[in-house]
Design an enzyme around this catalytic site. Sequence first.
Site, PDB file in Angstrom:
ATOM      1  N   HIS A  81     -29.439  19.051  71.772  1.00  0.00           N
ATOM      2  CA  HIS A  81     -29.947  20.298  71.172  1.00  0.00           C
ATOM      3  C   HIS A  81     -28.963  21.452  71.405  1.00  0.00           C
ATOM      4  CE1 HIS A  81     -34.178  22.525  71.680  1.00  0.00           C
ATOM      5  NE2 HIS A  81     -33.179  23.210  70.744  1.00  0.00           N
ATOM      6  N   HIS A  83     -27.877  24.931  68.627  1.00  0.00           N
ATOM      7  CA  HIS A  83     -27.901  25.881  67.602  1.00  0.00           C
ATOM      8  C   HIS A  83     -26.545  26.430  67.216  1.00  0.00           C
ATOM      9  CE1 HIS A  83     -32.359  25.944  67.864  1.00  0.00           C
ATOM     10  NE2 HIS A  83     -31.985  25.694  69.350  1.00  0.00           N
ATOM     11  N   ARG A  85     -25.012  28.226  64.240  1.00  0.00           N
ATOM     12  CA  ARG A  85     -25.761  29.340  63.092  1.00  0.00           C
ATOM     13  C   ARG A  85     -25.187  29.332  61.622  1.00  0.00           C
ATOM     14  NH1 ARG A  85     -30.336  29.826  66.313  1.00  0.00           N
ATOM     15  NH2 ARG A  85     -29.682  31.210  68.058  1.00  0.00           N
ATOM     16  N   ASN A 115     -32.708  25.230  62.272  1.00  0.00           N
ATOM     17  CA  ASN A 115     -33.151  26.582  62.042  1.00  0.00           C
ATOM     18  C   ASN A 115     -31.964  27.285  61.558  1.00  0.00           C
ATOM     19  OD1 ASN A 115     -32.291  26.429  64.766  1.00  0.00           O
ATOM     20  ND2 ASN A 115     -33.743  27.955  65.501  1.00  0.00           N
ATOM     21  N   ASP A 173     -37.663  22.762  65.508  1.00  0.00           N
ATOM     22  CA  ASP A 173     -37.114  23.216  66.837  1.00  0.00           C
ATOM     23  C   ASP A 173     -37.120  24.925  66.555  1.00  0.00           C
ATOM     24  OD1 ASP A 173     -36.440  23.579  69.986  1.00  0.00           O
ATOM     25  OD2 ASP A 173     -34.904  24.518  68.747  1.00  0.00           O
ATOM     26  N   HIS A 200     -40.882  20.951  69.478  1.00  0.00           N
ATOM     27  CA  HIS A 200     -40.786  22.120  70.172  1.00  0.00           C
ATOM     28  C   HIS A 200     -42.413  22.419  70.415  1.00  0.00           C
ATOM     29  CE1 HIS A 200     -39.664  26.588  70.705  1.00  0.00           C
ATOM     30  NE2 HIS A 200     -40.953  26.493  70.527  1.00  0.00           N
ATOM     31  N   HIS A 253     -36.802  20.836  75.515  1.00  0.00           N
ATOM     32  CA  HIS A 253     -36.793  21.718  76.515  1.00  0.00           C
ATOM     33  C   HIS A 253     -38.034  21.977  77.385  1.00  0.00           C
ATOM     34  CE1 HIS A 253     -38.177  23.863  73.209  1.00  0.00           C
ATOM     35  NE2 HIS A 253     -37.185  24.118  72.448  1.00  0.00           N
ATOM     36  N   ASP A 326     -29.709  23.411  74.714  1.00  0.00           N
ATOM     37  CA  ASP A 326     -30.385  24.327  73.805  1.00  0.00           C
ATOM     38  C   ASP A 326     -29.335  25.685  73.556  1.00  0.00           C
ATOM     39  OD1 ASP A 326     -32.237  25.696  72.162  1.00  0.00           O
ATOM     40  OD2 ASP A 326     -33.572  26.122  73.692  1.00  0.00           O
ATOM     41  N   HIS A 330     -26.394  34.530  70.287  1.00  0.00           N
ATOM     42  CA  HIS A 330     -27.008  35.510  69.815  1.00  0.00           C
ATOM     43  C   HIS A 330     -25.869  36.675  70.042  1.00  0.00           C
ATOM     44  CE1 HIS A 330     -30.639  34.033  68.462  1.00  0.00           C
ATOM     45  NE2 HIS A 330     -31.266  33.719  69.714  1.00  0.00           N
TER      46      HIS A 330
HETATM   47  O1  DOR Z   1     -34.503  30.254  72.880  1.00  0.00           O
HETATM   48  C1  DOR Z   1     -34.906  29.691  72.251  1.00  0.00           C
HETATM   49  N1  DOR Z   1     -33.809  29.952  71.215  1.00  0.00           N
HETATM   50  N2  DOR Z   1     -35.550  28.622  71.884  1.00  0.00           N
HETATM   51  C2  DOR Z   1     -35.610  28.125  70.668  1.00  0.00           C
HETATM   52  O2  DOR Z   1     -36.417  27.174  70.505  1.00  0.00           O
HETATM   53  C3  DOR Z   1     -34.732  28.532  69.265  1.00  0.00           C
HETATM   54  C4  DOR Z   1     -33.458  29.103  70.035  1.00  0.00           C
HETATM   55  C5  DOR Z   1     -32.783  29.722  68.733  1.00  0.00           C
HETATM   56  O3  DOR Z   1     -32.767  29.164  67.641  1.00  0.00           O
HETATM   57  O4  DOR Z   1     -32.320  30.914  69.177  1.00  0.00           O
END
Ligand code: DOR
Length: 448
Positions: A81, A83, A85, A115, A173, A200, A253, A326, A330
């Site tokens: 899991h 992400h 970007r 996503n 998710d 999710h 999660h 996870d 950001h």
């Molecule tokens: O905290 C999270 N951030 N939970 C998620 O399910 C998505 C993820 C994100 O894509 O930033």
Amino acid sequence: MSEPVDARPRAPKHPELVVFRGARAVDPSAGLDATVDVLVERGRIVRLGPNAASPEELASERVLVVDASSKWLLPAFVDLHAHFREPGQEYKEDIGTGLAAAAAGGFGHVCCMPNTKPINDTRAVTEMMMSRAKSAGGTRLHPIAAITKGQRGEELTEMADLRDAGAVGVSDDGVCVMSSVVMRRALEYARTFDMPVIQHCEDHALTAGAQMHEGAIATRLGLRGWPRVAEDAIVARDLLLAEATGARYHVAHVSTAGSVRLIREAKSRGIHVTAEVTPHHLMLTDEAVVGYRTFCKVNPPLREAGDVEALREALADGTIDAIATDHAPHSPLEKDCEMQEASPGMIGLELVVPVLLELVHSGALPLGRFVDALTRAPAKVVALDAPCLIVGARAELTLVDPTVEHVVSAASLRSKSKNTPFLDRSYRGRVELTMLGDAFAFQRGRNR
Ligand code: DOR
């Protein structure tokens, strides 16, 4: 602090043989926990055993000897899991930096959530991710495609097409599949391709406007809360659907004691359910949000001590199969702002070992279970060949120094984003080296 693992000047650029000398090699899937030499030739483990390297080999100029005494040699990790970007928000992370962070964290394989922008709901996006990862090299990327088109929860994606392009599972998710009808169809459809459906679990009607866990701290901070039942209710419904369809269902999660209870009961009845937990849900509570710390805003939210205890027990006894990061990068744009405006998520790939070894050192998590939850167990969920320490296997190895004291700083991270509350603290233990095939994907002190 950042000296190379093998400081000897004679290290050849393309060694014929790499010897990990005197490592504590731990691979529960192979029944292995012993002090051995592990020999790697052209990307494969060719010998493994006590004093397996001969004196001639150890003295040869063409052999690279890695002093692994007092270190742990583990199968490289598998993350279910993360992400990355790319495509769409490369300023937070791109596939290259995500994979570099993964290698530095000891990961040989990373499954990436859909996503992105655009969402990975078509063959074209899956193929693009695979090809970017292939050219980056090192850690392997495995896309998880969307369950529904646009993650809108309405129309199923072309799962067979996505699987043929390289997707190892499906998930929306970040968003829950709210409709029971759609979820039932998704389970039935995915079952025909033997793909896991990764949910999710969040009843969005119960979490509208929520910023953190619903409880005394949310009340004190004046923030709207995300109640446990919003997760538990979806887990309960989905377990019934998984039972009715016979599909492979995976809970992303897990954050509540209630979900743990439901999953444990379902497993005892033979339902095909698996589950993962993140390091932050194992190590932090909603207290961490005090001070309006946006780095601690995650979805699902950090819970309370009783939940943390239940998660730790469930991981230790195997009710929760896997540790998953996870990893959710950001930028300051999404985090240096009011709680209500902040995006949920924290990075995690490079912090798993330092953060979770605390549980291993304290005895709360047996080392064998820690290794299993990062290797065999997650690989099984998405039907990948798990990295393992057996003769003939591809060399996918992570060398951990379990006792070195160190501080993790933002500057030391390969990830483009630095959004984690776990920085600037001292830890005991870290990854020193990740070997994938015939190359070192990460060597501390060598590739920055
Ligand atoms: O905290 C999270 N951030 N939970 C998620 O399910 C998505 C993820 C994100 O894509 O930033």
